[in-house]
Motif scaffolding. Structure first.
Motif, PDB file in Angstrom:
ATOM      1  N   UNK A   1     -63.663 176.716  23.792  1.00 39.53           N
ATOM      2  CA  UNK A   1     -62.323 176.974  23.263  1.00 39.53           C
ATOM      3  C   UNK A   1     -62.065 176.174  21.986  1.00 39.53           C
ATOM      4  N   UNK A   2     -62.614 174.975  21.902  1.00 39.40           N
ATOM      5  CA  UNK A   2     -62.494 174.188  20.676  1.00 39.40           C
ATOM      6  C   UNK A   2     -63.201 174.882  19.526  1.00 39.40           C
ATOM      7  N   UNK A   3     -64.382 175.426  19.782  1.00 34.92           N
ATOM      8  CA  UNK A   3     -65.102 176.191  18.752  1.00 34.92           C
ATOM      9  C   UNK A   3     -64.323 177.442  18.371  1.00 34.92           C
ATOM     10  N   UNK A   4     -63.743 178.113  19.357  1.00 32.30           N
ATOM     11  CA  UNK A   4     -62.943 179.297  19.056  1.00 32.30           C
ATOM     12  C   UNK A   4     -61.775 178.948  18.139  1.00 32.30           C
ATOM     13  N   UNK A   5     -61.121 177.818  18.406  1.00 32.33           N
ATOM     14  CA  UNK A   5     -60.006 177.388  17.555  1.00 32.33           C
ATOM     15  C   UNK A   5     -60.484 177.131  16.132  1.00 32.33           C
ATOM     16  N   UNK A   6     -61.629 176.473  15.982  1.00 29.59           N
ATOM     17  CA  UNK A   6     -62.155 176.200  14.645  1.00 29.59           C
ATOM     18  C   UNK A   6     -62.488 177.495  13.911  1.00 29.59           C
ATOM     19  N   UNK A   7     -63.060 178.462  14.609  1.00 27.73           N
ATOM     20  CA  UNK A   7     -63.385 179.743  13.983  1.00 27.73           C
ATOM     21  C   UNK A   7     -62.124 180.515  13.607  1.00 27.73           C
ATOM     22  N   UNK A   8     -61.098 180.414  14.418  1.00 24.74           N
ATOM     23  CA  UNK A   8     -59.829 181.064  14.073  1.00 24.74           C
ATOM     24  C   UNK A   8     -59.215 180.445  12.821  1.00 24.74           C
TER      25      UNK A   8
END
Length: 304
Positions: free
Chosen positions: A253-260
């Motif tokens: 989820x942290x990676x998803x936030x960074x990609x967003x």
């Protein structure tokens, strides 16, 4: 990317900013708390970094070549000499200060002061473990890479070279990496440096960061790093602070936030990259951890 690179990338927002100070005579300036991390590089001369109110002591003497990271953006005071409480109370606001008016020829002290923008809402635990002040003095025994980064910074900020507007922020990013490395090398009590020096835990972290989309289980991760499931669970949880699969969920989820924040990729593409079978599954998990939908998170990041 390695774990340290991922930890920094996960919380960093935008580019660092910096100000070159050339001062002489008597001076004392207050730097307010900041939602990020601050730093000072002493290019020449010396100065003192003092605790802000409530005043608690003499502070740290900084000499030429010293580097300081204020990892959690703590408010503080910088001055030409040790100061008592009354002097700290009268310190000038750094943002309103005009050091050029105090500059002599040549200046007694030259500093590069600045800030890194960091997202404190979901900080990687490695970054959260950093102490309030990381002071790396100059002198024998200091990491050669850090010395080189400071030397290149000094060259760029003093030389007025073409392209320095790009070079300086990039060198400041490099400086941050070297400061985190230096702290990890010196730390004897923090769990995360120990985790990255434990062969099994470090290998497990590397595997999860390298391929978060893989269908990991406790058994497959333990087999990947060559230890039993029970051994990995015990050592990983003790040093990282989360069980392996709990950490994996958090990291996805942290990676998803960074990609967003940093890419225009569609939600279904991001979901596949971080290990969720559908955009709906990612959105549901994301909303639980971040308290908002991926779309709203992205929109807020764009307007920030």
């Amino acid at each position: 990317m390695d774990v340290v690179s991922d930890a920094i990338s996960a919380v960093r927002l935008g580019r660092p900013s910096s100000t070159r100070l050339r001062v002489n005579g008597r001076w004392c300036a207050r730097i307010a708390p900041y939602e990020g991390a601050g730093f000072h590089v002493v290019l020449s001369g010396s100065c003192w970094m003092l605790p802000d109110l409530p005043y608690t002591g003499p502070g740290i003497h900084l000499n030429r070549g010293d580097v300081v990271l204020l990892a959690h953006g703590s408010g503080h005071v910088i001055a030409d000499r040790p100061a008592d409480r009354a002097t700290v109370e009268r310190a000038v606001d750094f943002e309103r200060w005009s050091p050029a008016a105090l500059a002599g020829s040549p200046p007694e002290t030259e500093l590069l002061c600045g800030k890194y923008r960091l997202d404190r809402r979901h900080t990687h635990p490695l970054i959260a473990e950093l102490p309030d002040v990381v002071h790396i003095p100059s002198g024998p025994g200091r990491d050669s890479g850090l010395c080189a980064a400071v030397g290149l910074l000094e060259h760029e900020v003093r030389g007025g070279h073409l392209g320095s507007a790009i070079a300086v922020p990039s060198l400041l990013d490099l400086l941050l990496v070297h400061l985190v490395r230096a702290w990890m090398a010196d730390s004897t009590t923090s769990p995360w440096p120990a985790a990255l020096h434990d062969p099994a835990v470090a290998a497990a972290l590397h595997a999860l960061h390298q391929d978060p989309a893989r269908r990991w289980s406790n058994d497959s991760l333990a087999a990947q790093v060559g230890v039993s499931r029970a051994t990995l669970a015990r050592r990983f949880t003790a040093l990282v602070g989360r069980a392996p699969m709990t950490y994996l969920t958090w990291w996805r989820l942290t990676r998803a936030a960074a990609l967003l924040r940093t890419t225009p990729d569609a939600l279904d593409s991001i979901a596949q990259r971080v290990g969720y079978s559908t955009p709906y599954a990612l959105s549901h998990a994301f909303s639980r951890q971040y308290g908002t939908t991926p779309g709203r998170y992205r929109a807020a990041a764009v307007t920030a």
